[in-house]
Design an enzyme around this catalytic site. Sequence first.
Site, PDB file in Angstrom:
ATOM      1  N   LYS A 190       0.841  -1.199   0.000  1.00 12.47           N
ATOM      2  CA  LYS A 190       0.000   0.000   0.000  1.00 12.47           C
ATOM      3  C   LYS A 190       0.873   1.245   0.000  1.00 12.47           C
ATOM      4  CE  LYS A 190      -1.868   2.323   3.425  1.00 12.47           C
ATOM      5  NZ  LYS A 190      -1.818   3.734   2.918  1.00 12.47           N
ATOM      6  N   GLU A 265      10.090   0.192  10.520  1.00 12.88           N
ATOM      7  CA  GLU A 265      11.094   1.269  10.470  1.00 12.88           C
ATOM      8  C   GLU A 265      10.345   2.540  10.777  1.00 12.88           C
ATOM      9  OE1 GLU A 265      12.720   4.481   9.498  1.00 12.88           O
ATOM     10  OE2 GLU A 265      12.741   3.792   7.410  1.00 12.88           O
ATOM     11  N   CYS A 299      13.406  10.125   8.230  1.00 10.00           N
ATOM     12  CA  CYS A 299      13.424   9.482   9.545  1.00 10.00           C
ATOM     13  C   CYS A 299      14.804   9.604  10.184  1.00 10.00           C
ATOM     14  CB  CYS A 299      13.039   8.009   9.415  1.00 10.00           C
ATOM     15  SG  CYS A 299      11.316   7.752   8.958  1.00 10.00           S
ATOM     16  N   GLU A 401      10.216  14.142  17.251  1.00 10.76           N
ATOM     17  CA  GLU A 401      10.483  14.190  15.817  1.00 10.76           C
ATOM     18  C   GLU A 401       9.626  15.273  15.166  1.00 10.76           C
ATOM     19  OE1 GLU A 401      11.222  10.977  12.317  1.00 10.76           O
ATOM     20  OE2 GLU A 401       9.325  10.775  13.389  1.00 10.76           O
TER      21      GLU A 401
END
Length: 501
Positions: A190, A265, A299, A401
């Site tokens: 997806k 991840e 990331c 983050e």
Amino acid sequence: MSDLFVDIQLPTGESYKQPIGLFINNEFVEGHSDELISTINPTNGELITKVHSANEQDIDIAVKSARETYENVWSKTSGSAKGELLYKLAQLIEEEKEILAKIDTLDAGKPYHSNSLGDLEQIIELTKFFAGYADKINGKYIPISDDKFVYEIKEPYGVVGQIVPWNYPLAMASWKIQSAIAAGNTVVIKSAENTPLSLLYFGQLVKKAGFPPGVINIVSGLGPIAGSAIAKHEDIDKVAFTGSTNVGKIIQKLATSNLKAVTLECGGKSPSVVFNDANLKEAVKWSSLGIYYNTGQNCTANSRILVEEDVYDEFLVKFKQYVLENWITGDPFDSKTTVGPLISKVQLDRVLEYVKIGEDEEHLEKLELGDKAIYSKHNGWFLNPTVFLDVPVDSRLFQEEIFGPVVTITKFKGYKDALSKANNTQYGLGSAVFTKDIKKAHKFGKGLKAGTVWINSSNDEDIRASFGGYKMSGIGRELGESGVDVYTQIKAIHVNLADDD
């Protein structure tokens, strides 16, 4: 069939036919949902097109296609034949790399010359790498005695569900698809709802390369619907996800329905640690690349720069000068642009919330890198490179983050303080250290709690080396030998040659 393709005009003047259906069993088909997903150009906020959105029924159809092909075709296909198909795919990607890169620039706002083309070069390289690996998945012989031994073989899981993010639409998909099928699995993948276009276009190359129908199935869809359906599907044997830590937790929880294997991840808050004996020119160059490449939407972005106190002021002067000269915000199709728009207004607003937090913390100083924080030449979702100075470790800017072109720069006093501050987050994806003392570099690197350490560089990547995180940054590894191993499971076969008498 014609309504499953639309003509799209690129800002470069070219036009191309864009698939908008679900790619299942090597054909583009309509979804069973009435919903269509709008994909928006982040450079100007305008609609590019709408694509079909998969629901649970569509995921079930895709999984059945993948299962049938795995059991009857792909599991009986030799490793060398799999490799030949992957190599053909690599050739087709190379032929189409410019249009694929332009699609990612249009759909995700990635600067074409400094980002998207580089993504495609890596995709080609890794596809060839896994093509070569497909017939080299070996087991192990373990002698027990004169009459007994054990041998271990690596087998594919079967059907793998994969969910990928919007910051590297085709690259992250390729990390997963190519390694999983080289290992012998079939996949249902997806795309991110923000960036479905390049992966759908890629589906045409899968069919053209000659892959059997059902080996690679590509769906667009919303995370809570299609993503959840993949994560909890009883006939999917493994799920791999790249995205935020919060969503990763949801994926892991849903996957417990049949205890399927999980690779995650997730987020990061990577430090870039600059010691006083570092080459400051190189430290500035690499640290700025580590945060502003891909508009900070990485990331592994080194969004925390830690600088030894006696070179802090000199570092700031050099950093500001370098950023102003090299990190240029603008139209992602412009060859001078190195910082494009953020992916969406939602993401821009989220990043601006963190900027406001920094501005409201009275003890923090904001390094001015231009006349305006928001680049307003276009109507899209732009933010100029932003820096907050001397940020304490308990600040949200230091701990959370941000996923945008915002970096904190913090002083440290000596080796122990640097290591303590570098490891002082819930994340552990990447870490960079700058020093001319090679002994200190290796010792410090060993002490960092992160899956990747860069010595005198940042965000270096090679498809032959493993990639993954510690702590809340994820589970498992991708790329390199690990990228195949993560899609295999080991079977031990015990053999007894002793005579009954």
